[in-house]
Design an enzyme around this catalytic site. Structure first.
Site, PDB file in Angstrom:
ATOM      1  N   LYS A  38       0.846  -1.203   0.000  1.00 57.03           N
ATOM      2  CA  LYS A  38       0.000   0.000   0.000  1.00 57.03           C
ATOM      3  C   LYS A  38       0.879   1.249   0.000  1.00 57.03           C
ATOM      4  CE  LYS A  38      -0.246  -0.449   5.009  1.00 57.03           C
ATOM      5  NZ  LYS A  38      -1.042  -0.911   6.151  1.00 57.03           N
ATOM      6  N   TYR A 265      12.968  31.500   3.480  1.00 57.33           N
ATOM      7  CA  TYR A 265      11.687  32.106   3.877  1.00 57.33           C
ATOM      8  C   TYR A 265      11.708  32.426   5.360  1.00 57.33           C
ATOM      9  CZ  TYR A 265       9.687  30.612  -0.596  1.00 57.33           C
ATOM     10  OH  TYR A 265       9.416  30.437  -1.922  1.00 57.33           O
TER      11      TYR A 265
HETATM   12  C1  LIG Z   1      -0.259  -1.701   6.814  1.00 60.74           C
HETATM   13  C2  LIG Z   1      -0.785  -2.954   7.377  1.00 60.74           C
HETATM   14  C3  LIG Z   1       0.049  -4.052   7.572  1.00 60.74           C
HETATM   15  C4  LIG Z   1       1.555  -3.990   7.411  1.00 60.74           C
HETATM   16  O1  LIG Z   1       2.092  -3.381   8.561  1.00 60.74           O
HETATM   17  P1  LIG Z   1       3.670  -3.321   8.848  1.00 60.74           P
HETATM   18  O2  LIG Z   1       3.745  -2.967  10.280  1.00 60.74           O
HETATM   19  O3  LIG Z   1       4.240  -2.261   7.966  1.00 60.74           O
HETATM   20  O4  LIG Z   1       4.228  -4.653   8.545  1.00 60.74           O
HETATM   21  C5  LIG Z   1      -0.533  -5.239   7.973  1.00 60.74           C
HETATM   22  N1  LIG Z   1      -1.863  -5.317   8.203  1.00 60.74           N
HETATM   23  C6  LIG Z   1      -2.688  -4.282   8.049  1.00 60.74           C
HETATM   24  C7  LIG Z   1      -4.147  -4.452   8.317  1.00 60.74           C
HETATM   25  C8  LIG Z   1      -2.188  -3.058   7.655  1.00 60.74           C
HETATM   26  O5  LIG Z   1      -3.013  -2.019   7.519  1.00 60.74           O
END
Ligand SMILES: *Cc1c(COP(=O)(O)O)cnc(C)c1O
Length: 372
Positions: A38, A265
């Site tokens: 993601k 800035y």
């Molecule tokens: C993002 C996410 C993961 C992965 O998490 P990490 O700590 O980066 O391994 C796993 N399960 C869900 C439901 C998530 O939203």
């Protein structure tokens, strides 16, 4: 080289594969890594990362949204893709068209998915104590009744741990309670004759701190990228994860800053001595937090250079008084190794008052991603 123009990300695919191997070795043989790709694979670039993972034989991925899932399909990812978050009903057609797996975020959402009227693949989310998504684990009968919804092809059941990175007794007890609640839901379903679904619970820290657990998938994000959320994180499993990403930009120009002159800035930094400064071709639009104004540092040719003044949208300024060789065109390392020195994503995030997950996932679209 064009791809290393203004500001870019270098992806070390060997390190990615090394992390896959180490994490797979921690898991029982029947448990598959389901990479969390993601947020553009935590900023690394979903296309390049997913393709490299698919080449290792990985067949299951998870993302946050339908649009991220479609991006993977368009990149040639043909295995299973689980959408972890809510999908709005007008996108249900995409779930079917792209053969995606949708998370059931609670019972009423299950009914909504079912009423779309076409067979839909889903994994049922169970809330075991995070109180985010999922039907509460105590509602056993409600959970069981999801199997009565005829259009849902339920191929998985999962939950999410919320303090698995913690090592205090309270945090471990809370996690053990979450594990037990999840297992009792599974047991209840089995007692009711419901089988044939995959189970998954652990993210990165769930694997690193509870490696004895035995489920079908592990949804691993940050650890695959070779980063710890915070630099001091200690875990039960001993691994040597290697950073996949390096973030680099260039010196645009070098100039003197005379005693009493101010920069940027708001004129937020004033020279108290004769200085040499440089402008660097990366800014907050690329994901460098503006909160690192007058706080962060970068590496040039193995030497540290402090960020001075306010970070701009596309640029930032650094103090190169001690770096005699600094010249326009030089590579500047914001995250990664530079000779003997290294800035990890965790170090960088700690300075910015956050975790590496946030820093990485916000790295901008404008950065080129180059596999090295
Ligand atoms: C993002 C996410 C993961 C992965 O998490 P990490 O700590 O980066 O391994 C796993 N399960 C869900 C439901 C998530 O939203």
């Amino acid at each position: 080289m064009y791809q290393k123009g203004r500001a870019w990300i270098e992806l070390n695919m060997e390190n990615l594969l090394c992390n896959v191997k180490q994490l797979q070795a921690l898991l029982p043989a029947h448990c598959a890594i389901m990479p969390a790709v993601k947020a553009n694979a935590y900023g690394h670039g979903a296309r390049l990362i997913s393709q490299a993972l698919q080449e290792t034989g990985i067949r299951n991925f998870c993302v946050a949204s339908v649009s991220e899932a479609i991006e993977l399909r368009n990149a040639g990812i043909d295995g299973q893709i689980l959408v972890l978050c809510y999908t709005t009903p007008y996108q249900f057609s995409d779930l079917v068209e792209y053969d995606l797996i949708q998370t059931v975020v609670d019972y009423s959402y299950a009914r909504q998915l079912n009423s779309y009227g076409k067979p839909m693949c889903v994994h049922v989310g169970i809330d075991t104590g995070m109180h985010r998504l999922g039907e509460p684990s105590s509602n056993m009968e409600t959970i069981r009744s999801i199997w009565n919804l005829k259009n849902l092809k339920i191929t998985g059941v999962f939950s999410h741990l919320c303090v698995s990175d913690g090592t205090t007794e309270t945090e471990r007890d809370y996690t053990l309670a979450q594990i037990q609640k999840f297992q009792s839901v599974i047991r209840f379903l089995h007692q009711n004759g419901i089988y044939g679904f995959k189970q998954h619970l652990q993210g990165s820290y769930g694997v690193l701190n509870y490696p004895h657990l035995s489920f079908d998938y592990a949804r691993i994000g940050i650890a695959l990228y070779g980063a710890y959320s915070s630099p001091g994180d200690k875990t039960i499993a001993q691994v040597n994860l290697k950073p996949v990403l390096a973030l680099k930009a260039r010196i645009e120009c070098v100039k003197p800053l005379h005693t009493g002159e101010s920069v940027g800035y708001g004129l937020d930094y004033t020279a108290v001595k004769e200085m040499k400064i440089a402008a660097v071709s990366i800014g907050y639009a690329d994901g460098i937090p503006r909160g690192l104004s007058n706080r962060g540092y970068v590496l040039i040719n193995g030497q540290k250079a402090d960020i001075i003044g306010r970070i701009c949208m596309d640029q930032l300024l650094i103090d190169v008084s001690e770096i005699s060789s600094a010249a326009a065109g030089d590579e500047v390392v914001l995250i990664g190794k530079c000779k003997e020195q290294e800035i990890t994503a965790g170090d960088f995030a700690e300075r910015a008052g956050t975790i590496s997950n946030e820093i990485l996932s916000r790295l901008g679209k404008r950065l080129e991603r180059v596999a090295v």
